[in-house]
Design a protein around this motif. Sequence first.
Motif, short mmCIF file in Angstrom:
data_model
loop_
_atom_site.label_atom_id
_atom_site.label_comp_id
_atom_site.label_asym_id
_atom_site.label_seq_id
_atom_site.Cartn_x
_atom_site.Cartn_y
_atom_site.Cartn_z
N ALA A 133 -2.63 -27.12 -15.04
CA ALA A 133 -3.02 -26.18 -13.98
C ALA A 133 -3.15 -26.94 -12.67
CB ALA A 133 -4.33 -25.48 -14.34
N TRP A 134 -2.17 -26.75 -11.77
CA TRP A 134 -2.16 -27.41 -10.46
C TRP A 134 -2.72 -26.47 -9.40
CZ3 TRP A 134 -0.36 -32.44 -9.79
CH2 TRP A 134 0.40 -32.98 -10.83
N THR A 135 -3.45 -27.01 -8.47
CA THR A 135 -3.90 -26.25 -7.30
C THR A 135 -3.66 -27.08 -6.04
OG1 THR A 135 -6.18 -27.08 -7.42
CG2 THR A 135 -5.68 -25.03 -8.61
N ALA A 174 -3.51 -21.58 -6.73
CA ALA A 174 -2.68 -22.04 -7.84
C ALA A 174 -1.31 -22.47 -7.31
CB ALA A 174 -2.53 -20.93 -8.87
N ASN A 195 2.33 -24.78 -13.15
CA ASN A 195 1.83 -25.05 -14.49
C ASN A 195 2.75 -25.98 -15.28
OD1 ASN A 195 3.97 -23.33 -14.95
ND2 ASN A 195 2.73 -21.64 -15.73
N THR A 197 -5.71 -30.04 -13.58
CA THR A 197 -6.55 -29.99 -14.77
C THR A 197 -5.65 -29.84 -15.97
OG1 THR A 197 -8.42 -29.01 -13.59
CG2 THR A 197 -8.39 -28.76 -15.98
N SER A 242 -9.60 -33.64 -15.26
CA SER A 242 -9.13 -33.24 -13.93
C SER A 242 -9.00 -34.46 -13.05
CB SER A 242 -10.09 -32.23 -13.29
OG SER A 242 -10.18 -31.05 -14.06
#
Length: 512
Positions: free
Chosen positions: A161-163, A174, A177, A196, A206
């Motif tokens: 999960a990239w932000t 977001a 993925n 994460t 993370s």
Amino acid sequence: MKHSAIKALLLLAVSCTGFVACDDDKEPEIIYEFSVKAEDSAIAAPAEGCARTVLVTSTKTAGSSTTNVAYEVKSAPEWAPATIEQTALVINVAQNRTTQTREPGNVTILQAESGKELTINITQAGYEYSMSLTGSYTTPRCKVLSIAPEITGFDKNPVFAWTVKGPGDSEATAAGNGSTLNFIKLETGEYEVSLTVTDDSEISMSSSSKVNVETEKEAYSPFLSEILDLELAPYSAVGVSNPFGKTDTKKSAMEKACEKLNKDFSASNTGIALGPLGGYIVFKFDHTVMNVNGLRDFRIGSFASKTSYPAPGVVFVAFDANQNGQPDEDEWYEIAGSEYGKTTTLSNLTVTYNRPENFLTTVSMGKEVKDYITYTINGVPGALSSGSMPNTIPSWPFWLRESEEGKTITFTGVTQLPSNTQMNGMFPGTTQWYDYGYVSNSDPKDEVNSSFDIDWAVDKDGKPAHLPGVDFIKVQTATMMDAGGWYGGLKTSLNCAIDLHLSGKQIETIKK
């Protein structure tokens, strides 16, 4: 002396706890040795857990052939319950959902006949997990930066999960993925990228990184910068002044095409024509055209109006995954226009054109030669007539008119749409534009319907490609229609290609 012997025998019987009572007249006394194999006396379990089957045996000193022994599980750790299946002991070690080694535990079994106990020691490792990102990066805008974590473990169905949080953002959004983030931004400034990772072990880690997006050293152009490939189908050039001449090679033809196309839209620029079904051009910009959510990303203009009877062109895009500047090993994705997936649209065709003998010596103004150029589409034959006007005579590419190699021109992976121009007697009727997603498919000044959203790109299975941007664009004629002696074979034409974001245009995309 006699009393002493009897007393010694009694003492011996009491001391031998392994003896089993027996009938002196039927069986001798039996000694049991309650045991497991040495390698089963201690179990080192992996973090993901395991099921271990342990054979528990006994030997008998009096010659009995059986090795079965009655026993029961006296105790076992909660995380390693043990059960008896027939004569085997089955120990199920549960998954250790941490990175810490468990405190050792014991499975204790008790022999029913002798009261003997055996202990099997169990240890279990924790998961070997780590994840980190490089602390900081610097990259120019409109260039893709691939960010990948240093990672150990997370091999049980990992979830990424990239932000990304921009310089003016109140919170992160977001960003992807995948195991790698293809980061690209139009605006300069410092961005915070976070990742994460979790997997079926339920361990989560993370990490964050800073990305400084800078202005490019040399200002980008919003227009295409280079023609990478050009393969013309035999075309009739009505209404189009292709800039190619008798002395042109393929290389010089691509250079001339670039001169015609690397500029802003102008209705007076006739651009170039690709010919009928299969003819194509491949070009790139001096930067990556960014995929901006909710907006159309690039425009491909054409001078051809409905009265010019254009053939719609399909668009393919590719992302330069190996960053070598060439569309060599990169996957092509089709821009799924309004006709994509319909039963009337054909895909992955092979089209082959055959060069006539004595090319152009049998045609002249006012003289139409029927079936002048023949072709096959997936093996099905067809033909184009020559037309009866000078600019409707099908033109074979100059650089392929004499060579053996040029006797046929073949195109593969072609998409064919039904013609959007119907004949009305000897003349073509009014062209009907498709809803969206094709070149030569709108009024020349219609900026919206000659523009494209990268989010329309799909893979070979029709699934969204989710590209961060595109480096290469291919336009290919998608219909085959002979419009008669006055107009000849219809073709796709184009006169510009523009990065809408760098040109300052904001055109909202349609909802598909």
